[in-house]
Scaffold this active site. Structure first.
Site, PDB file in Angstrom:
ATOM      1  N   SER A 197       0.844  -1.185   0.000  1.00  0.00           N
ATOM      2  CA  SER A 197       0.000   0.000   0.000  1.00  0.00           C
ATOM      3  C   SER A 197       0.885   1.244   0.000  1.00  0.00           C
ATOM      4  CB  SER A 197      -0.953  -0.039   1.193  1.00  0.00           C
ATOM      5  OG  SER A 197      -1.960   0.929   1.079  1.00  0.00           O
ATOM      6  N   GLU A 322      -8.770  -4.386  -4.819  1.00  0.00           N
ATOM      7  CA  GLU A 322      -8.145  -3.646  -3.724  1.00  0.00           C
ATOM      8  C   GLU A 322      -9.161  -2.872  -2.886  1.00  0.00           C
ATOM      9  OE1 GLU A 322      -4.979  -3.586  -2.860  1.00  0.00           O
ATOM     10  OE2 GLU A 322      -3.812  -4.225  -4.606  1.00  0.00           O
ATOM     11  N   HIS A 422      -7.795  -5.268  -0.468  1.00  0.00           N
ATOM     12  CA  HIS A 422      -6.575  -4.616  -0.002  1.00  0.00           C
ATOM     13  C   HIS A 422      -6.086  -5.290   1.278  1.00  0.00           C
ATOM     14  CE1 HIS A 422      -3.889  -1.244  -0.470  1.00  0.00           C
ATOM     15  NE2 HIS A 422      -4.139  -0.747   0.733  1.00  0.00           N
TER      16      HIS A 422
END
Length: 501
Positions: A197, A322, A422
């Site tokens: 991330s 995500e 995610h």
């Protein structure tokens, strides 16, 4: 190095540190952990908004038996990864996990993984139990996890303060690794940067940074999107925050405020809501690595196109959905919203609508929330990945190297969310599916250990200096590893799945 029962001591440049053995020294699988080693002075007082200052030498032996303080205060609830907050001032610290703290000069130095955590540059913690290096040390890799200043303290514009303070923290930590990692059995010439991330964006930023090139050998970016905040946007945000807080936009002004007060204000100003989402999609985050013309000279993609980092092997990829979780909690309420309406609100061009819905028919059949999340993922992550690949290809033509690139997709659907969201791939990367903390909430029960072996094994192979186990991403095939079933690989795995936006 000396050992003393369950403890082990190592000499670093600033002094002696004491870590703890895990397992019987010398036994198969045994390793040592050194936690909370300070690489810089505490960023408080006169150093609060300053560039990091290397830690001064200390006398005696420094205990490195517990995680050090974290810049994250409280639980902001941003990530799905357990990332504890630890109070204290000495937040610029790192953790070292090694199978060979007692390696002699004749022992071969081991490859090194340096992990930069995510959290949108405003949260996250190097003290996460998932970032523990046990599985990597088992497989012959030394692991370093880095703490760095977050939010406005780390990345906010202040009139008379150094820019990119959080980035400077990364650089000083990497300088520490280069100088000291050999004492822990690591090879300073075989350092792989990895992150997820914001951490994935961080390692891509470092890949494109001229000043960082001597500090690492290769990069593994997980769900990484570079921020590249413009100087103008950073300054505007800094001045607006100062006005809200009622202080001058200077070090003296902000220093009159507590961390908690600044954190409250920045949290309000950066909250992702339906009202702020369009602006965030268009302009990106206001806090993060900033193009300051000093440390970061230009946008990362421009640096890659100019050949910076062309000699560094690179692995990068994303999960399939995500940010589908952004809408998932409101899926029932969104059932009556036409799919086309939401997609237009998110910025989909009219001419793309029909082919996009056709290419994503299976996802679209599950409702407006799912197709909206899929498009949001494509908009924020997939297009960024394709852009990075394109600019890196340009850079290989003009740079000093032609290092290979590998691309993957993580497609296994979570047993909780029903899609690959995610953060889902992080415990597979660290091979820590047996963690008793927080795993079921992310993966659901019984996540596939065989897949963790595939993901983690590929990372180990790459970090050790080889290929991760699938074909390089080159024209025209654009090979893409699909992490769902063993050894699955497809051609053009990002462009072929849905239309290029």
């Amino acid at each position: 190095m000396t050992g003393n029962g369950a403890f082990v001591e190592v000499d670093v440049a600033a002094g002696r540190v004491r870590g703890a053995w895990r397992g019987e020294p010398g036994a198969a699988g045994a390793s040592a952990a050194f936690l909370g080693i300070p690489f810089a002075e505490a960023p408080v007082g006169e150093l609060r908004f300053a560039a990091p200052v290397p830690k001064a030498p200390w006398a005696g032996v420094l205990d490195a038996l517990e995680h050090g303080p974290t810049p994250q205060r409280g639980d902001p609830g941003i990530t799905l990864i357990p990332e504890p907050s630890i109070p204290g001032d000495a937040t610029l610290n790192l953790n070292v996990f090694t199978p060979s703290p007692d390696a002699g000069e004749e022992s071969p130095a081991l490859p090194v993984l340096v992990w930069i955590h995510g959290g949108g540059f405003v949260s996250g913690s190097a003290a996460s139990p998932w970032y523990d290096g046990r599985a990597f040390t088992r497989d012959g890799v030394v692991v370093v996890t880095v703490s760095y200043r977050l939010g406005f303290d780390g990345f906010g514009w202040i009139e008379d303060a150094p820019s990119n303070r959080g980035v400077r923290d990364w650089l000083l930590a990497l300088e520490w690794v280069r100088e000291n990692i050999i004492a822990f059995g690591g090879d300073p010439d075989r350092v792989t940067l990895a992150g997820q991330s914001a951490g994935g964006g961080a390692v891509q930023t470092l890949l494109g940074m001229n000043a960082a090139q001597h500090l690492f050998h290769s990069v593994y970016s997980i769900s990484g999107v570079t921020t590249d905040v413009t100087h103008e946007r950073s300054e505007t945000f800094g001045r607006e925050l100062a006005a809200v807080l009622g202080v001058e936009p200077t070090r003296v002004g902000f220093s009159t405020l507590s961390e908690e007060r600044i954190h409250e204000a920045e949290k309000e100003a950066t909250a992702m809501t339906p009202a702020t989402l369009p602006s965030l999609l268009e302009h990106g985050l206001p806090l993060g690595p900033t193009i300051d013309g000093e440390l970061i000279l230009r946008p990362t993609d421009e640096s890659l196109a100019a050949g910076v980092g062309a000699d560094k092997p690179l692995v990068l990829g994303t999960t399939d959905d995500e940010f589908s979780m952004v809408f998932a909690q409101n899926a029932r309420k969104m059932r009556m919203i036409p799919k086309s309406f939401l997609l237009r609100k998110l910025g989909m061009p009219k001419q793309t609508m029909k082919p996009y819905l056709a290419a994503n028919a299976e996802v679209a059949s599950r409702g407006t929330a799912r197709i909206g999340g899929r498009f949001l993922t494509d908009l924020m992550f997939r297009t960024a990945l394709l852009r990075t690949l394109a600019t890196r290809d340009e850079g290989r033509l003009v740079g000093d190297g032609e290092a290979p690139t590998w691309v993957y997709r993580f497609s296994w659907p979570s047993g909780v969310f029903g899609f690959a969201q995610h953060c889902l791939d992080v415990p597979f990367f660290f091979d820590c599916l047996d963690s008793p903390v927080g795993m079921d909430a992310l993966t659901g029960p019984n996540p596939p250990q065989a897949l963790a072996g595939e993901v983690h094994g590929a990372a180990v192979a790459f970090i050790a200096g080889g290929a991760p186990g699938w074909e390089q991403y080159t024209e025209p095939g654009r090979a893409t590893r699909i992490f769902d079933t063993p050894t699955s690989q497809v051609a053009d795995g990002y462009r072929s799945v849905r239309p290029l936006l």
